[in-house]
Enzyme design. Sequence first.
Site, PDB file in Angstrom:
ATOM      1  CG  HIS A 143     -11.422   7.210  -6.325  1.00  0.00           C
ATOM      2  ND1 HIS A 143     -12.798   7.650  -5.530  1.00  0.00           N
ATOM      3  CD2 HIS A 143     -10.637   6.494  -5.551  1.00  0.00           C
ATOM      4  CE1 HIS A 143     -12.239   7.093  -4.380  1.00  0.00           C
ATOM      5  NE2 HIS A 143     -11.234   6.403  -4.114  1.00  0.00           N
ATOM      6  NE  ARG A 181      -4.497  -0.397  -2.585  1.00  0.00           N
ATOM      7  CZ  ARG A 181      -4.645   0.235  -1.574  1.00  0.00           C
ATOM      8  NH1 ARG A 181      -4.919   1.599  -1.657  1.00  0.00           N
ATOM      9  NH2 ARG A 181      -4.183  -0.264  -0.175  1.00  0.00           N
ATOM     10  CG  ASP A 190     -13.722   5.048  -0.387  1.00  0.00           C
ATOM     11  OD1 ASP A 190     -13.302   4.257   0.307  1.00  0.00           O
ATOM     12  OD2 ASP A 190     -12.883   5.297  -1.245  1.00  0.00           O
ATOM     13  CG  ASP A 194      -1.625   1.095   1.248  1.00  0.00           C
ATOM     14  OD1 ASP A 194      -1.803   2.153   0.415  1.00  0.00           O
ATOM     15  OD2 ASP A 194      -2.443   1.197   2.465  1.00  0.00           O
ATOM     16  CG  ASP A 224      -4.130   5.347  -2.996  1.00  0.00           C
ATOM     17  OD1 ASP A 224      -5.334   5.209  -3.435  1.00  0.00           O
ATOM     18  OD2 ASP A 224      -3.849   4.992  -1.867  1.00  0.00           O
ATOM     19  CG  ASP A 270      -8.849   0.279  -1.348  1.00  0.00           C
ATOM     20  OD1 ASP A 270      -7.599  -0.027  -1.890  1.00  0.00           O
ATOM     21  OD2 ASP A 270      -8.728   1.236  -1.034  1.00  0.00           O
TER      22      ASP A 270
END
Length: 951
Positions: free
Chosen positions: A684, A610, A438, A292, A626, A551
């Site tokens: 997004h 993701r 979300d 991440d 991201d 996610d």
Amino acid sequence: MASFTERMAPVLVLWMAVCLSGTWAVDKGNFKTCDQSAFCKRQRALKPGESPYRALLETMELTNTRLTLQLINDNNKVRLLLELYRLQGNITRVKINELKPLKPRYEVPDVLIREPPTEPLSLLSQDENGVVLSLGAESQRVIVSARPFRLDIMEGREVLMSLNSRGLLAFEHLRMRKDTFSYKVTSTVASVWDNIKRVFTSQADPEAEKKEEADPANQAEAAKEEEEKVEDGMWEETFKSHSDSKPNGPSAVSLDFSLPGVEHVYGIPEHADTLRLKTTDNGDPYRLYNLDVFQYELYNPMALYGAVPVMLAHNAQRTTGIFWLNAAETWVDISSNTAGKTVFGKMLDYVQGSSETPQTDVRWISESGIIDVFIMLGPTPKDVFSQYASLTGTQSFPPLTSLGYHQCRWNYNDQEDVQSVDAGFDEHDIPYDFIWLDIEHTDGKRYFTWDPHKFATPKEMLQGLMDKKRKMVAIVDPHIKVDSNYKIHNEIRSRGFYIKNKDGGDYEGWCWPGSAGYPDFTRADMRAWWASMFAYDQYEGSMENLYTWNDMNEPSVFNGPEVTMHKDAMHGAWEHRDVHNTYGFYVQMATAEGLIQRSGGVERPFVLTRAFFAGSQRYGAVWTGDNAAEWDHLKISIPMCLSLGLVGISFCGADVGGFFKSPSTELLVRWYQTGAYQPFFRAHAHLDTPRREPWLFGPENTALIREAVRQRYTLMPYWYQQFYQAHRTGQPVMRPLWVEYPQDPATFALDDEFLIGRDLLVHPVTEEGARGVTAYLPGKDEVWFDVHTFQKHNGAQNLYIPVTMSSIPVFQRGGSIITRKLRVRRSSSCMEHDPYTLYVALNPQRKAEGELYIDDGHTFNYEKKEFIHRRLSFANNILSSVNLAPDAQFTTRSWIERIVILGASKPSKVTLKAADGQESQIEFDFDASMSVLTLRKPGMNSGADWTVMLQ
């Protein structure tokens, strides 16, 4: 009243998220370099040309399906077992494992769709130096050299690929730790017993000692006697404040591959880098370790959210592929003998007759597991895609609506907000199919729930969307809030489904809900239970138009090493280090299965993930994570999605507008124009960014965004057909130019333009303030038509295109027929029965062909032959529609309302001949200045046989 910890949890999580994101830029210090990763540093320190491995040819066994052969490490006498298979479809599989490991080593399950079918291997010749085996087709053979061990795959006199040619094969055998009490006791007893045994046996048989040394059963003792250097990080490793206990000690594996004649390699996503992979001699290797990473940096080899250990190599003669099936942390080094040479230097070599053949060398290093590698020998790009698809499956066939536009942000605040945004699209006449929720839509970050105040009546909200033929996606992350009042947590804990820590308790880490447990998705029973939670009677408030987003499934652990899980956490008998890169793959697998099961196996799922691995294409879509509202992030979305397409994952997109920061209106418009021509099309934005629905930037920009989205919707039939082909064949939907023009070196490094299928070339505008772009149009004897102006251009040229803010340079290949629906409505479902327009772009031979594919758009009934698949072809002034699937049954209300022929001559009359033989005249217009012939309302059903004759 909530406890203090419960009230403070969101604050702490927010604080941690801010610490991790810093000033919205990646903190590279949170993530390891190769030097900070003990096994990578150890393996990279090995010097080429000093291989200790030799093949013991006397141990060779050859059956109809495989060759086995022992290898020995002459430094420590540890033996390995080599297995070599010839697989159907021009693939060679090489497996290397310890002959007698201390305990089993991890072999990746569930990624291959079946045990790959083999073809016979035959022995051509053998001597004391090696063995030559036939691979069947086209004089292909494998040469196994004994000392040092090396494999060469040849075709005729040409070496296609060599393994261990640089001598960097390394296999760290499992061993007992020498400074433990149990090791000392065992080794003392063993050594006393060995001495007693030796005294008696050597007196009886002088040869016994030699036999005993040769016996593989004694290799552990031999290895034990060889005092091996214990380096830092072999038995324990610390990174920042985190300790990795490494109970199994060093277990890394490594192998090098040489690719003669190759200067261009691609793949091994996910990296924010160019399409053509760079050499890594002067920096870190490319890293594959799902992480991440907040607002990642561009143009470097750092790991990101997903890992597909597949590399393609290409030159004008051949394309090959390497699939390294290992789920542990992996580093890939790339070097080349032509790297760093200037164009002048290469010209000088040519003029001086330099005989050095270009060569790329690749080295794979993984922390644990075994070596299991599939060598895909092409020879064409399409062959490599088919070969890889035969191993890991093809892209899942998505519901048609999921190819439309998706509107998302973190977060739409409540049901009224959702209703208001939905109405805004109607008010501004912009189509969309999905609106997204979300993490804030849940009750305190408890997934499968709804906030009781903000989303009190979710079914009412979903019904409102359904009435407009629209859908919703809600997030379901795999970290589960530790809360005894939460049904999901209680069930997982009571069934023992959580991943365990090294001491046997449930592993807990921090994520959005605060303290969270992580379900063990590597377990089939856990996945089955998770899938059952999507049933309508389990997931309260859900309906058939609610789909899912996974996610944070790397997995993300805010207080873990590198923001992920400790490697010594346990999945049953296996450490997390063994399985890490497959965690997200399993989460998406279980979620997709849940969406299929809830409909009784009828409806196709849509799941966005993701994190991903090889085989993730079977379960849905991915996005690039991201990103940021910066021009370079817009640019990098192209090579990132192209790289994913090359390794089977076609359903890829990037957050339109950028997730972090706020885009300028120019950047936002250009991003919509680019995203409209990428497979997954979703806007997004981060919680802290200003709202950016498409109508918030003034009427001019609203109009530009509307036009980009409408272009997407007119092309939905073509997109859907491309995904059908990807699902059937494994060919990528969005593809680099070299895939279709494999002999044109000018295409090999291009990554600012791309093809959709074969027939549409897109060169988005990705430079701020651009007044023009230069697009390369490939194909020496081809022509390309600007889809907006119908202007014709010759292939094999760099074409300068002046642009304004409304420009999206897109070209249709001469020789193709593309289907569109020009009546754009508020969602793709509303366009289901609308008529088609055919765009027929003639090549210099005045021919063209294309296809039309139609089914119900959402069920698995196409597997029961419920679809229409037709070939459209134009030749000799006759355009015809022929059934490609005579055994299929499906009917459509859609008809052909217009046919536009580009590069045409003016006919005197146009006649339609229907399936029943009836003939009728068709009205037409001809634009002589552009050579465009438009046939108006020919009126035949899209599923029928027909012929149109130009006279």
